[in-house]
Design an enzyme around this catalytic site. Structure first.
Site, PDB file in Angstrom:
ATOM      1  CG  ASP A   1      -1.946   1.028   1.227  1.00 12.53           C
ATOM      2  OD1 ASP A   1      -2.657   1.109   0.212  1.00 12.53           O
ATOM      3  OD2 ASP A   1      -2.047   1.786   2.202  1.00 12.53           O
TER       4      ASP A   1
ATOM      5  CB  THR B   1      -1.888   5.809  -2.124  1.00 16.30           C
ATOM      6  OG1 THR B   1      -1.701   4.405  -2.018  1.00 16.30           O
ATOM      7  CG2 THR B   1      -3.116   6.201  -1.337  1.00 16.30           C
ATOM      8  CB  THR B   2       0.977   3.070  -5.809  1.00 11.56           C
ATOM      9  OG1 THR B   2       0.711   2.362  -4.605  1.00 11.56           O
ATOM     10  CG2 THR B   2       2.376   2.779  -6.271  1.00 11.56           C
TER      11      THR B   2
ATOM     12  CG  ASP C   1      -6.765   0.490  -0.469  1.00  7.11           C
ATOM     13  OD1 ASP C   1      -6.771   1.272   0.499  1.00  7.11           O
ATOM     14  OD2 ASP C   1      -5.739   0.184  -1.092  1.00  7.11           O
TER      15      ASP C   1
HETATM   16  P1  ADP Z   1      -2.633   2.162  -6.112  1.00  2.75           P
HETATM   17  O1  ADP Z   1      -2.060   2.374  -4.753  1.00  2.75           O
HETATM   18  O2  ADP Z   1      -2.333   3.293  -7.018  1.00  2.75           O
HETATM   19  O3  ADP Z   1      -4.072   1.792  -6.087  1.00  2.75           O
HETATM   20  P2  ADP Z   1      -2.181  -0.574  -6.886  1.00  2.75           P
HETATM   21  O4  ADP Z   1      -0.974  -1.372  -6.543  1.00  2.75           O
HETATM   22  O5  ADP Z   1      -3.443  -0.901  -6.216  1.00  2.75           O
HETATM   23  O6  ADP Z   1      -1.813   0.947  -6.699  1.00  2.75           O
HETATM   24  O7  ADP Z   1      -2.366  -0.706  -8.455  1.00  2.75           O
HETATM   25  C1  ADP Z   1      -3.380  -0.045  -9.140  1.00  2.75           C
HETATM   26  C2  ADP Z   1      -3.220  -0.245 -10.632  1.00  2.75           C
HETATM   27  O8  ADP Z   1      -3.354  -1.632 -10.954  1.00  2.75           O
HETATM   28  C3  ADP Z   1      -4.312   0.478 -11.384  1.00  2.75           C
HETATM   29  O9  ADP Z   1      -3.757   1.153 -12.483  1.00  2.75           O
HETATM   30  C4  ADP Z   1      -5.232  -0.654 -11.825  1.00  2.75           C
HETATM   31  O10 ADP Z   1      -5.920  -0.344 -13.011  1.00  2.75           O
HETATM   32  C5  ADP Z   1      -4.263  -1.778 -12.022  1.00  2.75           C
HETATM   33  N1  ADP Z   1      -4.923  -3.092 -11.947  1.00  2.75           N
HETATM   34  C6  ADP Z   1      -5.703  -3.571 -10.976  1.00  2.75           C
HETATM   35  N2  ADP Z   1      -6.147  -4.812 -11.271  1.00  2.75           N
HETATM   36  C7  ADP Z   1      -5.621  -5.133 -12.464  1.00  2.75           C
HETATM   37  C8  ADP Z   1      -5.691  -6.292 -13.318  1.00  2.75           C
HETATM   38  N3  ADP Z   1      -6.393  -7.354 -12.983  1.00  2.75           N
HETATM   39  N4  ADP Z   1      -5.003  -6.251 -14.459  1.00  2.75           N
HETATM   40  C9  ADP Z   1      -4.266  -5.174 -14.804  1.00  2.75           C
HETATM   41  N5  ADP Z   1      -4.153  -4.062 -14.052  1.00  2.75           N
HETATM   42  C10 ADP Z   1      -4.829  -4.032 -12.905  1.00  2.75           C
HETATM   43 MG    MG Z   2      -5.026   0.094  -5.337  1.00  5.49          MG
END
Ligand code: ADP
Ligand code: MG
Length: 531
Positions: free
Chosen positions: A62, A95-96, A391
């Site tokens: 996270d 957040t990332t 989240d």
């Molecule tokens: P954040 O803290 O920004 O939410 P995450 O590690 O949760 O970071 O990653 C979010 C990113 O992962 C988003 O761009 C989302 O669209 C992408 N994402 C989530 N699930 C999938 C999936 N099944 N396939 C491809 N990308 C995905």
């Molecule tokens: Mg996320």
């Protein structure tokens, strides 16, 4: 005049950096922050293990948790952390993303600064590009309604993908969506959802699959007296924020007693007062009493004798939630207590969870406060699942509130970039450069998702780019197969607010950092904040 004395306007020891040096140092610091979280983005992102000064370990994916645990010092880097925190508070996810975007905007700005493009021009171009991006997002977003359960589930699952919660995400998504719907108020035009009314209670033991949604509140408390009932059905609930005691340690009354008969009289009087308080409670019809303060031993005894279940020293926040869940009013004076102050719970029960006794106040009809009880093998697991579930609650609430969603997997950023390039061409000269750089910067999201999945980012991004040019607006990266996919069809769905908030905050912080050309740091601390 020769031999002119230098003029000192700053205190001795003050550190000052100016102009390009200041800018490039700030940018480097922000980029260092972005680089730290970059590898955690997306379902294939890695985790970080953070060890604090006491040796406590956190394992997480996270963004905001990582940055908060890192205890970052540099002022520009701190600004980036602040942005992640805002994202967490506003939407609960992304957040990332926001940190990586801010970093990329700054990196592209640095190239332009090197080409002697003035910061104010970059700032103006970025602003225009951001406003346009927000418009574009509005235009490409798809509707979602409360009735589309399967879409809501997908939104919850997308937020949990790649986190510790992955293994049980279907089950957890169901719990999350039900929880959000349950606390929603004012159905219809503008639903109000206070995610604060969803309590996330974590208990080690058992498995993630055993996590459950409680229509009511779980208290980390056991009944005050062993003779009290363990279980009550259809119980009237009384919430007190005043003690059931006479010798309240919070008031310092002094009583002078000079002979034994006075002592006896005093004890009798005290006894009578307690009895009066308890009688008032009994005659109100209350069967379950949650008291924010203490309960005297004697009062406990009387309550138990009358079949009342009571818990004491309940947190104020839990009292508030209990009030939302059961409909009970919080009573401040026992003297004024009436039946109308009471709420109802279908089932109040003391249960053992793991190694502790907890009181479940459940089956509250129309409860506007609920609890997600998260189970898992170890502390690290329940903590990380708790964060993922938080989240998910955030995104589902956001999707219902705005009724608008976009697809993820890099598709949304790619589509915005495509439309933004068209817009950039309509701008003049140097601002055009900045707006085009903004569009390029958005591609950092698909690029990073590909990198983290071990794919060749250049190939993958080129492929989805050409799909977008052919009108496939939700073409994104299937990080599991390395192929292109229609992210919307595949159910990678996010509320539009995750993206608008991220774009907005990332741009604002990048601009703020770009506008700084002078850093004056007082010599307050031992270590210099500049490096
Ligand atoms: P954040 O803290 O920004 O939410 P995450 O590690 O949760 O970071 O990653 C979010 C990113 O992962 C988003 O761009 C989302 O669209 C992408 N994402 C989530 N699930 C999938 C999936 N099944 N396939 C491809 N990308 C995905
Ligand atoms: Mg996320």
């Amino acid at each position: 005049m020769s031999n002119q004395q230098p003029i000192y306007i700053l205190q001795e020891g003050t550190q000052r950096t100016q102009g390009k040096t200041a800018q490039s140092r700030n940018i480097s610091a922000a980029l260092a922050v972005a680089d730290t979280v970059r590898t955690t983005l997306g379902p294939k992102g890695m985790d970080k293990m953070l060890v604090d000064s006491l040796g406590d370990i956190t394992i997480t994916n996270d963004g905001v948790t990582i940055l908060e645990e890192m205890a970052i010092e540099h002022p520009a880097a701190k600004m980036i952390v602040e942005v992640a925190r805002t994202q967490e508070n506003e939407v609960g996810d992304g957040t990332t993303t926001v940190v990586i975007l801010a970093g990329e905007l700054l990196k592209r700005a640095e190239f332009m600064l090197e080409k002697n493009i003035h910061p104010t021009v970059i700032v103006k171009g970025y602003r225009l590009a951001m406003d346009q991006s927000l418009q574009i997002l509005k235009g490409i977003a798809e509707p979602v309604s409360l009735k589309e359960e399967s879409k809501l589930l997908k939104i919850a699952m997308t937020a949990m993908t790649g986190k510790g919660a992955e293994v049980a995400k279907e089950k957890l998504a169901l719990l999350v969506v039900s929880a959000v719907k349950q606390v929603m108020e004012g159905e219809g035009q503008a639903p109000v959802i206070d995610t604060g009314n969803i309590k996330i209670e974590k208990k080690i033991g058992s498995s993630i699959e055993e996590s459950e949604l409680i229509e009511g509140i779980i208290l980390d408390k056991e009944r005050v007296h062993a003779a009290m009932p363990r279980m009550l059905k259809d119980a009237k609930v009384l919430l007190l924020n005043t003690p059931i005691e006479i010798r309240n340690p919070e008031t310092d009354a002094k009583i002078e007693i000079s002979n034994p008969s006075q002592m006896q009289a005093f004890l009798e009087m005290e006894d009578a007062m307690l009895k009066k308080m308890v009688n008032k409670i009994i005659s109100s019809g209350a069967k379950f009493v949650a008291c924010q303060k203490g309960i005297d031993d004697l009062a406990q005894h009387y309550l138990a004798k009358n079949g009342i279940l009571a818990v004491r020293r309940v947190k104020q926040s839990d009292i508030t939630k209990l009030s939302k869940a059961t409909g009970a009013k919080v009573v401040t004076k026992i003297d004024d207590l009436t039946e109308r102050d009471l709420g109802v719970s279908g089932l109040v029960e003391e249960r053992r969870v793991g190694s502790e006794q907890m009181t479940f106040v459940t089956e509250c009809k129309k409860a506007k406060a609920v609890t997600l009880l998260i189970r898992g093998g170890t502390e690290h697991i329940v903590d990380e699942i708790g964060r993922a579930v938080e989240d998910a609650v955030g995104v589902v609430a956001s999707a219902i509130r705005s009724g608008k969603v976009v697809a993820g997997a890099g598709s949304c950023e790619m589509e915005v970039a495509r439309l933004l390039r068209k817009y950039a061409n309509s701008l003049s000269g140097r601002e055009q450069l900045a707006a085009a750089a903004f569009a390029e910067a958005l591609e950092v999201i698909p690029t990073t998702l590909a990198e983290n999945a071990g794919l060749d980012p250049i190939d993958v991004v080129a492929e989805i780019k050409s799909a977008h040019d052919k009108g496939r607006k939700w073409a994104g990266i299937d990080v599991f197969t390395g192929k292109m996919m229609d992210a919307f069809q595949k159910g990678v769905i996010e509320p539009v607010q995750v993206k608008t908030q991220a774009l907005n905050s990332a741009t604002e912080v990048a601009i703020m950092i770009l506008r700084i050309d002078d850093v004056i740091a007082a010599n307050a601390k031992q270590q210099g904040p500049m490096e």
